[in-house]
Scaffold this motif. Structure first.
Motif, PDB file in Angstrom:
ATOM      1  N   ASN A 216       0.864  -1.183   0.000  1.00 55.65           N
ATOM      2  CA  ASN A 216       0.000   0.000   0.000  1.00 55.65           C
ATOM      3  C   ASN A 216       0.899   1.231   0.000  1.00 55.65           C
ATOM      4  O   ASN A 216       1.360   1.663   1.051  1.00 55.65           O
ATOM      5  CB  ASN A 216      -0.926  -0.011   1.212  1.00 55.65           C
ATOM      6  N   SER A 217       1.139   1.801  -1.164  1.00 61.08           N
ATOM      7  CA  SER A 217       2.115   2.882  -1.297  1.00 61.08           C
ATOM      8  C   SER A 217       1.652   4.185  -0.647  1.00 61.08           C
ATOM      9  O   SER A 217       2.411   5.163  -0.628  1.00 61.08           O
ATOM     10  CB  SER A 217       2.434   3.129  -2.775  1.00 61.08           C
ATOM     11  N   LYS A 218       0.448   4.211  -0.102  1.00 55.62           N
ATOM     12  CA  LYS A 218      -0.018   5.388   0.631  1.00 55.62           C
ATOM     13  C   LYS A 218       0.566   5.432   2.054  1.00 55.62           C
ATOM     14  O   LYS A 218       0.479   6.466   2.722  1.00 55.62           O
ATOM     15  CB  LYS A 218      -1.544   5.407   0.719  1.00 55.62           C
ATOM     16  N   LEU A 219       1.121   4.315   2.489  1.00 58.35           N
ATOM     17  CA  LEU A 219       1.667   4.229   3.838  1.00 58.35           C
ATOM     18  C   LEU A 219       3.192   4.177   3.803  1.00 58.35           C
ATOM     19  O   LEU A 219       3.775   3.514   2.937  1.00 58.35           O
ATOM     20  CB  LEU A 219       1.143   2.979   4.549  1.00 58.35           C
ATOM     21  N   PHE A 220       3.820   4.861   4.739  1.00 58.46           N
ATOM     22  CA  PHE A 220       5.265   4.718   4.909  1.00 58.46           C
ATOM     23  C   PHE A 220       5.608   4.856   6.379  1.00 58.46           C
ATOM     24  O   PHE A 220       4.833   5.398   7.173  1.00 58.46           O
ATOM     25  CB  PHE A 220       6.035   5.731   4.048  1.00 58.46           C
ATOM     26  N   VAL A 221       6.764   4.325   6.744  1.00 59.31           N
ATOM     27  CA  VAL A 221       7.221   4.379   8.127  1.00 59.31           C
ATOM     28  C   VAL A 221       8.536   5.151   8.164  1.00 59.31           C
ATOM     29  O   VAL A 221       9.310   5.135   7.205  1.00 59.31           O
ATOM     30  CB  VAL A 221       7.382   2.956   8.706  1.00 59.31           C
ATOM     31  N   SER A 222       8.780   5.852   9.268  1.00 56.02           N
ATOM     32  CA  SER A 222      10.001   6.643   9.427  1.00 56.02           C
ATOM     33  C   SER A 222      10.656   6.327  10.758  1.00 56.02           C
ATOM     34  O   SER A 222       9.988   5.967  11.726  1.00 56.02           O
ATOM     35  CB  SER A 222       9.676   8.143   9.356  1.00 56.02           C
ATOM     36  N   GLY A 223      11.982   6.456  10.798  1.00 55.64           N
ATOM     37  CA  GLY A 223      12.743   6.257  12.028  1.00 55.64           C
ATOM     38  C   GLY A 223      13.522   7.506  12.357  1.00 55.64           C
ATOM     39  O   GLY A 223      13.977   8.220  11.454  1.00 55.64           O
ATOM     40  N   SER A 224      13.703   7.787  13.647  1.00 51.98           N
ATOM     41  CA  SER A 224      14.241   9.089  14.049  1.00 51.98           C
ATOM     42  C   SER A 224      15.215   8.983  15.218  1.00 51.98           C
ATOM     43  O   SER A 224      15.265   7.986  15.951  1.00 51.98           O
ATOM     44  CB  SER A 224      13.073  10.010  14.430  1.00 51.98           C
ATOM     45  N   CYS A 225      15.973  10.070  15.393  1.00 54.90           N
ATOM     46  CA  CYS A 225      16.857  10.205  16.547  1.00 54.90           C
ATOM     47  C   CYS A 225      16.075  10.315  17.854  1.00 54.90           C
ATOM     48  O   CYS A 225      16.682  10.240  18.933  1.00 54.90           O
ATOM     49  CB  CYS A 225      17.750  11.442  16.399  1.00 54.90           C
ATOM     50  N   ASP A 226      14.761  10.514  17.782  1.00 56.25           N
ATOM     51  CA  ASP A 226      13.966  10.584  19.013  1.00 56.25           C
ATOM     52  C   ASP A 226      13.664   9.192  19.568  1.00 56.25           C
ATOM     53  O   ASP A 226      12.966   9.044  20.577  1.00 56.25           O
ATOM     54  CB  ASP A 226      12.672  11.377  18.809  1.00 56.25           C
ATOM     55  N   GLY A 227      14.206   8.155  18.920  1.00 62.19           N
ATOM     56  CA  GLY A 227      14.052   6.793  19.405  1.00 62.19           C
ATOM     57  C   GLY A 227      12.758   6.117  19.017  1.00 62.19           C
ATOM     58  O   GLY A 227      12.481   4.994  19.456  1.00 62.19           O
ATOM     59  N   THR A 228      11.954   6.762  18.172  1.00 61.27           N
ATOM     60  CA  THR A 228      10.677   6.184  17.762  1.00 61.27           C
ATOM     61  C   THR A 228      10.649   5.918  16.260  1.00 61.27           C
ATOM     62  O   THR A 228      11.421   6.486  15.489  1.00 61.27           O
ATOM     63  CB  THR A 228       9.489   7.110  18.091  1.00 61.27           C
ATOM     64  N   ALA A 229       9.728   5.050  15.878  1.00 62.52           N
ATOM     65  CA  ALA A 229       9.343   4.878  14.478  1.00 62.52           C
ATOM     66  C   ALA A 229       7.892   5.305  14.375  1.00 62.52           C
ATOM     67  O   ALA A 229       7.111   5.106  15.314  1.00 62.52           O
ATOM     68  CB  ALA A 229       9.518   3.433  14.034  1.00 62.52           C
TER      69      ALA A 229
END
Length: 379
Positions: A216-229
């Motif tokens: 489902n190309s409408k969804l994406f996930v991101s990862g960060s220096c804040d320790g969360t995805a």
């Protein structure tokens, strides 16, 4: 209402939210009575085994004169693009090791690169805070350089990651040190949507990585220096759909599981984790005990799944590249211990579209292609 009263109410509301978040965390932990590996062992499952010829280094791609920071496979299995601190993108023929393009970049401090779905274009970004698009079919200038076909400007921090939307050469998503992700329309060079920033549900520190859902190309996930995805829906840019906690360090890498219902993460805390987007739960933690001193635990720099999801490939700062059995949370192979392994930190890795080969990039300025023997390409 005075400013002091507003501040007091804001502080009380923040404390309430934090308390509710902790209660939710504890409630989820109470419901999470097992993990994937424990259940698999209870069902008598055994780990994947590797023989001496099941995964071997068949080619070393030499040509960069600086540290390799990023790589991507084209949708067909024989082309790879890599980005290096030498200020160049190189497009390789993975079958012959030949270079088809050596692109001089406007900014040498490149951090990410990606192929378009058709393989006609490549994108890159870095410390110049822009994403540059190159059409590989464009004629070179009189100095033999390939010109930039489109510059995507708008981020207020470095561009850490970029990925084209699957089956769409005209849209691309970037992540940045400005705490946001952006969906771009490449035909116009304009931002279609911004994810995060002023919205409270966004990341609170640099965004380091993204992965678009292949189902489902409408969804994406991101990862960060804040320790969360965080999970995002491009149709609802104002807030993250879900936030995933658990890591105790920067989330350096994220990658969707092949079925699109789960995703993996790799972190500076030395662990990889598997999360379920439907429940919000952490399903499994992948961690290899190294030392009693946590500071010696090597950071995870990059991850990828095999085409079935049974294997998780993870690159580490100390040069290790573990192949994890995702079902039983066991390391079944360390590429760093094999012949012809890298001599430096693993900075990036990726699997070919058909699952028959893995490519790793390193600070030793080389890329290596690892071929799967026999049935291994379908694992």
């Amino acid at each position: 209402m005075s400013v002091a009263e507003l501040k007091e109410r804001h502080l009380a509301a923040t404390e309430t939210v934090n308390a509710l978040r902790e209660r939710l965390k504890q409630r989820r932990l109470s419901l999470l009575d097992t993990d994937v590996a424990s259940y698999a062992r209870s069902q008598g499952r055994t780990p994947v085994t590797f023989g001496p010829t099941d995964l071997v280094c068949c080619r070393t791609l030499q040509g960069h004169t600086g540290k390799v920071y990023s790589l991507d496979w084209a949708s067909e299995k024989n082309r790879i693009v890599s980005a290096s601190q030498d200020g160049r993108l190189i497009v390789w023929n993975a079958l012959t090791s030949q270079k088809t393009h050596a692109i001089k970049l406007p900014c040498a401090w490149v951090m990410t690169c990606a192929f378009s779905p058709t393989g006609q274009s490549v994108a890159c970004g870095g410390l110049d805070s822009v994403c540059s698009i190159f059409n590989l079919n464009s004629p070179t200038d009189r100095d033999g350089n390939l010109p930039v076909s489109r510059t995507l400007s708008g981020h207020k921090g470095y561009v850490s990651s970029c990925q084209f939307v699957p089956d769409d050469d005209t849209h691309l998503i970037t992540s940045s040190g400005d705490q946001t992700c952006v969906l771009w329309d490449i035909t116009t060079g304009l931002r279609t949507s911004v994810f995060g920033g002023e919205f409270q549900s966004g990341h609170t520190s640099d965004v380091l990585s993204i992965s678009i859902n292949g189902s489902n190309s409408k969804l994406f996930v991101s990862g960060s220096c804040d320790g969360t995805a965080r999970l995002w829906d491009t149709r609802v840019a104002s807030r993250a759909v879900q936030t995933f906690h658990g890591h105790e360090g920067d989330v350096n890498a994220v990658k969707f599981f092949p079925d699109g219902n789960r995703f993996g993460t790799g972190s500076a805390d030395g662990t990889c984790r598997l999360f379920d987007t439907r429940t919000g739960h952490q399903l499994q933690k992948y961690y290899q005990q190294h030392d009693d001193n946590d500071s010696d635990t090597p950071h995870v720099t990059s991850i990828a799944f095999s085409i079935s999801g049974r294997l998780l490939f993870a690159g580490y700062m100390n040069g290790d590249c573990y192949v994890w059995d995702t079902l039983l949370a066991k390391v079944v192979l360390n590429l760093g211990s094999l012949q012809n392994s890298h001599e430096g930190r693993i900075s990036c890795l990726g699997l070919s579209a058909d699952g028959s080969a893995l490519c790793t990039g390193s600070l030793d300025s080389n890329l290596k292609i690892w071929a799967f023997g026999g049935h291994r390409k379908v694992v």
